[in-house]
Enzyme design. Structure first.
Site, PDB file in Angstrom:
ATOM      1  CD  GLU A   9      -2.161   2.299  -3.768  1.00  0.00           C
ATOM      2  OE1 GLU A   9      -3.125   2.991  -4.074  1.00  0.00           O
ATOM      3  OE2 GLU A   9      -1.733   2.320  -2.575  1.00  0.00           O
ATOM      4  CG  ASP A  16      -1.843   1.076   1.185  1.00  0.00           C
ATOM      5  OD1 ASP A  16      -2.769   0.863   0.486  1.00  0.00           O
ATOM      6  OD2 ASP A  16      -2.078   1.703   1.936  1.00  0.00           O
TER       7      ASP A  16
HETATM    8  C1  GLC Z   1      -4.242   2.946  -0.668  1.00  0.00           C
HETATM    9  C2  GLC Z   1      -5.383   1.901  -0.738  1.00  0.00           C
HETATM   10  C3  GLC Z   1      -6.846   2.822  -0.307  1.00  0.00           C
HETATM   11  C4  GLC Z   1      -6.294   3.265   1.061  1.00  0.00           C
HETATM   12  C5  GLC Z   1      -5.206   4.096   1.014  1.00  0.00           C
HETATM   13  C6  GLC Z   1      -4.586   4.449   2.456  1.00  0.00           C
HETATM   14  O1  GLC Z   1      -4.341   4.111  -1.731  1.00  0.00           O
HETATM   15  O2  GLC Z   1      -5.536   1.290  -1.726  1.00  0.00           O
HETATM   16  O3  GLC Z   1      -7.784   2.164  -0.296  1.00  0.00           O
HETATM   17  O4  GLC Z   1      -7.471   4.093   1.271  1.00  0.00           O
HETATM   18  O5  GLC Z   1      -4.026   3.656   0.435  1.00  0.00           O
HETATM   19  O6  GLC Z   1      -4.016   3.156   3.086  1.00  0.00           O
END
Ligand code: GLC
Ligand code: CA
Length: 550
Positions: free
Chosen positions: A260, A206
């Site tokens: 991500e 994440d």
């Molecule tokens: C990422 C996740 C999202 C979350 C954010 C904070 O973007 O995919 O769902 O709200 O991180 O953890």
């Protein structure tokens, strides 16, 4: 596997297809209205039927659910609503027995404010956990700098009893961990080993580029404030930390890692994924899912030419040491068919199949988000009270309650971009609550479950579900669809996306009509391999997708 195809080192995770599960919205087994691990276990045959190789589970850890599990209170416990560790082990066993690997979500840019580390950290300035988070006394009674939270408002929260501010790049209940503290990094490596030793096959990480903060925390410029992710992702030590993580935690295991990469530009991408650097296997780069956002992040119409250009640009920028991902949706994005296809009844299935064709024939590991294999659509939201997402609630306060924009304008934008479109429960049956739960679902089920549901899709040979299975099987039997060179044949065409994938052994042509009208284009002829219409005509019909072998 050590051999190469077309210059690429073969790896199982390059050849894999991944299916993402958002547990809260997948299947409820006990009638409390919340999806759970037993519910997923029941549906392993359904997942297996698609032919996917890997399941990515969105966070399943103990959490007070300020952000649906992306705020973790205990990294070694299963969220009580989802079950317990025995349920987790049973699910992992069942997936492995079905030949499916399991990756989990590593959310370590921040924890929950209810995590024991933070409870200690906030208690006093000299607590041993103080440096696990990022604290600052503030400047002249104001926050230390002008950082904004991704979820709106200041990224600083003044906290008692010390009166200092802590940094939260997301919600107030998601304090950022201090990665510059080696103890924090050791804790993360430790919890990664904990799950790897329990048999997980890797991690989706994440907002991982945010872990290194710029020294001195300089203010954002006015231009940076609209999209601060490009600053937050660009700290000086992120690559050092990722290389250390590879050495300290991942190296002994055979894993898939995907970061991500919110805020990471194409230029920066090789720094994260070049296989000579020992960092991540892949990242989710955001160019595709930002195609319909303006400079302020609001919805704006997109053009096929710009969409196509992204793939050519990425292909040119990434050499054989870098491996891309392909994704059009996830739990943070609206539904694929409503966004890139056409969700009106006569085109919904055709355009969903077209997007499935694209997902499974581009270069990069494909990620399918739950429900897209049913061509689930956006939800017909009409009122702010119908949403769950804390981000939307924050935006509502900031934009509507302040009088900056009208409720109608706000809702019109959210109808296009809301994350809750993806979070409405899976539609299993035409019956009450789509068969998701026997109780009251935590978020409403789309009323179109009467027509759009898994029960129906499984019985129809021509369903979108079976089309996904067919395309996944095609990808598995044609190395050109995985490793083949990519070439866009019609980059300037406003309606048609046509490209080839080529290895020394074969060339496959993919032709996609992104419109509801017939269009004739001059493309080479070949042998039909797949398509979303039963027969072949000279013209590409509305939302027609074809794969041929030249
Ligand atoms: C990422 C996740 C999202 C979350 C954010 C904070 O973007 O995919 O769902 O709200 O991180 O953890
Ligand atoms: Ca439940």
């Amino acid at each position: 596997m050590t051999d190469t195809i077309n210059g690429y080192a073969r790896r199982w995770w390059k050849e894999a297809v991944v299916y993402q599960i958002y547990p809260r919205a997948f299947k409820d087994s006990n009638g409390d209205g919340i999806g759970d691990l037993k519910g997923i276990l029941e549906q392993v045959p359904y997942i297996k039927g698609l032919g996917v190789d890997v399941v990515w589970l969105s966070p399943h850890f103990d959490s007070p659910n300020a952000d649906n599990g992306y705020d973790i209170r205990d990294y070694r416990q299963v969220m009580a609503e989802f079950g317990d560790m025995a349920d987790f082990d049973a699910l992992r066993e069942a997936l492995h027995a079905a030949g499916i690997k399991l990756i989990i979500d590593l959310v370590v840019n921040h924890s929950s404010d209810e995590h024991a580390w933070f409870v200690e950290s906030r208690s006093s300035r000299d607590n041993p956990y103080r440096d696990y988070y990022i604290w600052h006394p503030g400047t002249d009674g104001a926050p230390p700098n002008n950082f904004t939270s991704i979820f709106t408002g200041s990224a600083w929260q003044k906290d008692e009893p010390t009166g200092d501010y802590y940094l939260h790049l997301f919600a107030v209940k998601q304090p950022d961990l201090n990665w510059d503290n080696p103890k924090v990094r050791a804790e993360v490596h430790d919890l990664m080993r904990f799950w790897l030793d329990r048999g997980v096959d890797g991690f989706r990480m994440d907002v991982i580029p945010f872990i290194s903060k710029r020294p001195g925390l300089p203010d954002l410029t006015e231009a940076q404030r609209a999209k601060p992710q490009f600053v937050y992702s660009d700290g000086p030590r992120v690559h050092e930390y990722l290389q250390e993580m590879r050495r300290e935690a991942l190296a002994p295991y055979d894993t898939l890692t995907v970061g991500e990469a919110f805020g990471v530009t194409l230029d920066q991408t090789p720094l994260f994924v070049d296989d000579r650097r020992g960092e991540l296997d892949m990242i989710f780069q955001f160019d595709v899912v930002e195609i319909d956002r303006d400079a302020q992040g609001k919805w704006t119409p997109w053009r096929l030419q710009d969409f196509k250009a992204i793939f050519s640009r990425h292909d040119a920028a990434l050499d054989a040491h870098c491996w891309p991902t392909v994704f059009f949706s996830n739990h943070d994005n609206p539904r694929v068919v409503s966004r890139y296809g056409d969700d009106r009844p006569q085109w919904r299935e055709l355009s969903a199949k077209l997007m499935a064709t694209l997902l499974l024939t581009l270069k990069g590991t494909p990620f399918i988000y739950q429900g897209d294999e049913l061509a689930m659509t956006n939800y017909p939201f009409t009122d702010i009270s119908q949403f769950d997402d804390l981000w939307i609630k924050g935006q509502w306060r900031e934009e509507v309650e302040s009088g900056r924009i009208t409720a109608d304008a706000f809702l019109a934008n959210q109808m296009k971009i809301s994350r809750d479109h993806a979070r409405t429960p899976m539609q299993w049956t035409p019956g009450a609550n789509g068969g998701f739960t026997t109780g009251k679902p935590w978020l409403a089920v789309n009323p179109n479950t009467a027509a759009i549901n898994a029960e129906h899709a499984l019985t129809q040979t021509a369903s979108v579900y079976h089309y996904f299975a067919e395309m996944i099987a095609l990808r598995k039997t044609h190395a050109a669809l995985v490793y083949g060179d990519y070439r866009d044949l019609l980059p300037d065409h406003p309606q048609v996306f046509a490209f080839t994938r080529t290895t020394p052994d074969e060339t496959l042509l993919v032709a996609l009509n992104f419109s509801d009208t017939d269009v004739t284009v001059d493309l080479p002829h070949g042998i039909r391999m797949a398509g979303n219409y039963a027969d072949e005509r000279p013209a590409l019909r509305g939302w027609e997708a074809r794969v041929t072998r030249l």
